[in-house]
Design a protein around this motif. Structure first.
Motif, PDB file in Angstrom:
ATOM      1  N   THR A  28       0.827  -1.204   0.000  1.00 49.77           N
ATOM      2  CA  THR A  28       0.000   0.000   0.000  1.00 49.77           C
ATOM      3  C   THR A  28       0.862   1.255   0.000  1.00 49.77           C
ATOM      4  O   THR A  28       0.598   2.197  -0.750  1.00 49.77           O
ATOM      5  CB  THR A  28      -0.926   0.000   1.223  1.00 49.77           C
ATOM      6  OG1 THR A  28      -1.762  -1.148   1.168  1.00 49.77           O
ATOM      7  CG2 THR A  28      -1.784   1.235   1.264  1.00 49.77           C
ATOM      8  N   GLN A  32       0.814   3.911  -3.018  1.00 51.28           N
ATOM      9  CA  GLN A  32       0.371   5.285  -2.783  1.00 51.28           C
ATOM     10  C   GLN A  32       1.472   6.289  -3.115  1.00 51.28           C
ATOM     11  O   GLN A  32       1.189   7.368  -3.639  1.00 51.28           O
ATOM     12  CB  GLN A  32      -0.081   5.455  -1.334  1.00 51.28           C
ATOM     13  CG  GLN A  32      -1.399   4.789  -1.059  1.00 51.28           C
ATOM     14  CD  GLN A  32      -1.879   4.997   0.352  1.00 51.28           C
ATOM     15  OE1 GLN A  32      -1.091   5.223   1.262  1.00 51.28           O
ATOM     16  NE2 GLN A  32      -3.175   4.915   0.539  1.00 51.28           N
ATOM     17  N   ALA A  36       1.057   9.187  -5.915  1.00 45.08           N
ATOM     18  CA  ALA A  36       1.290  10.597  -5.600  1.00 45.08           C
ATOM     19  C   ALA A  36       2.353  11.194  -6.516  1.00 45.08           C
ATOM     20  O   ALA A  36       2.212  12.329  -6.985  1.00 45.08           O
ATOM     21  CB  ALA A  36       1.709  10.742  -4.139  1.00 45.08           C
ATOM     22  N   GLN A  61      -6.216   6.964  -3.524  1.00 47.45           N
ATOM     23  CA  GLN A  61      -5.498   6.724  -2.273  1.00 47.45           C
ATOM     24  C   GLN A  61      -6.420   6.102  -1.228  1.00 47.45           C
ATOM     25  O   GLN A  61      -6.025   5.193  -0.504  1.00 47.45           O
ATOM     26  CB  GLN A  61      -4.917   8.042  -1.722  1.00 47.45           C
ATOM     27  CG  GLN A  61      -3.913   8.708  -2.603  1.00 47.45           C
ATOM     28  CD  GLN A  61      -2.518   8.160  -2.456  1.00 47.45           C
ATOM     29  OE1 GLN A  61      -2.227   7.389  -1.574  1.00 47.45           O
ATOM     30  NE2 GLN A  61      -1.635   8.561  -3.355  1.00 47.45           N
ATOM     31  N   ALA A  64      -6.976   2.487  -2.172  1.00 44.89           N
ATOM     32  CA  ALA A  64      -5.766   1.705  -1.940  1.00 44.89           C
ATOM     33  C   ALA A  64      -5.526   1.464  -0.456  1.00 44.89           C
ATOM     34  O   ALA A  64      -4.926   0.458  -0.076  1.00 44.89           O
ATOM     35  CB  ALA A  64      -4.570   2.420  -2.557  1.00 44.89           C
ATOM     36  N   GLU A  65      -5.988   2.354   0.398  1.00 42.56           N
ATOM     37  CA  GLU A  65      -5.769   2.234   1.843  1.00 42.56           C
ATOM     38  C   GLU A  65      -6.694   1.207   2.490  1.00 42.56           C
ATOM     39  O   GLU A  65      -6.377   0.674   3.551  1.00 42.56           O
ATOM     40  CB  GLU A  65      -5.991   3.608   2.493  1.00 42.56           C
ATOM     41  CG  GLU A  65      -5.588   3.682   3.925  1.00 42.56           C
ATOM     42  CD  GLU A  65      -4.088   3.659   4.119  1.00 42.56           C
ATOM     43  OE1 GLU A  65      -3.678   3.223   5.209  1.00 42.56           O
ATOM     44  OE2 GLU A  65      -3.341   4.047   3.220  1.00 42.56           O
TER      45      GLU A  65
END
Length: 89
Positions: A28, A32, A36, A61, A64-65
């Motif tokens: 993760t 991320q 970014a 994001q 994905a978290e």
């Protein structure tokens, strides 16, 4: 010679499972960071699209978290509120 108790075995395997579940955080974090970085590159190329790029990046994001949050919850349950110990009898 005495063997390992079933409770100690379950607690040990639960700790191992909690550690393995948290490995999810590595993927993760890498994903991320990559997203970014690509968003920053996109904004550098097209500054007028900054709002749209950042909006899409933040939604990505958050998506994905999610698996990492689930893995964290599983790890906490395995370490502190282990339902498997109660099944031993």
């Amino acid at each position: 010679m005495t063997g390992i108790t079933p409770e100690a075995f379950v607690l040990g395997m639960s700790a191992l499972g909690a550690g393995l579940a948290m490995i999810c955080g590595i993927g993760t974090g890498v994903g991320q960071g990559y997203a970014a970085g690509r968003a920053v590159e996109g904004v550098a190329r097209q500054p007028e699209a900054q709002g749209d790029i950042l909006k899409i990046m933040l939604v990505g994001q958050g998506v994905a978290e999610t698996p990492t949050i689930f893995a964290f919850v599983v790890a906490i349950v395995l370490l502190f509120a282990n339902p498997l110990v109660g099944m031993l009898g």
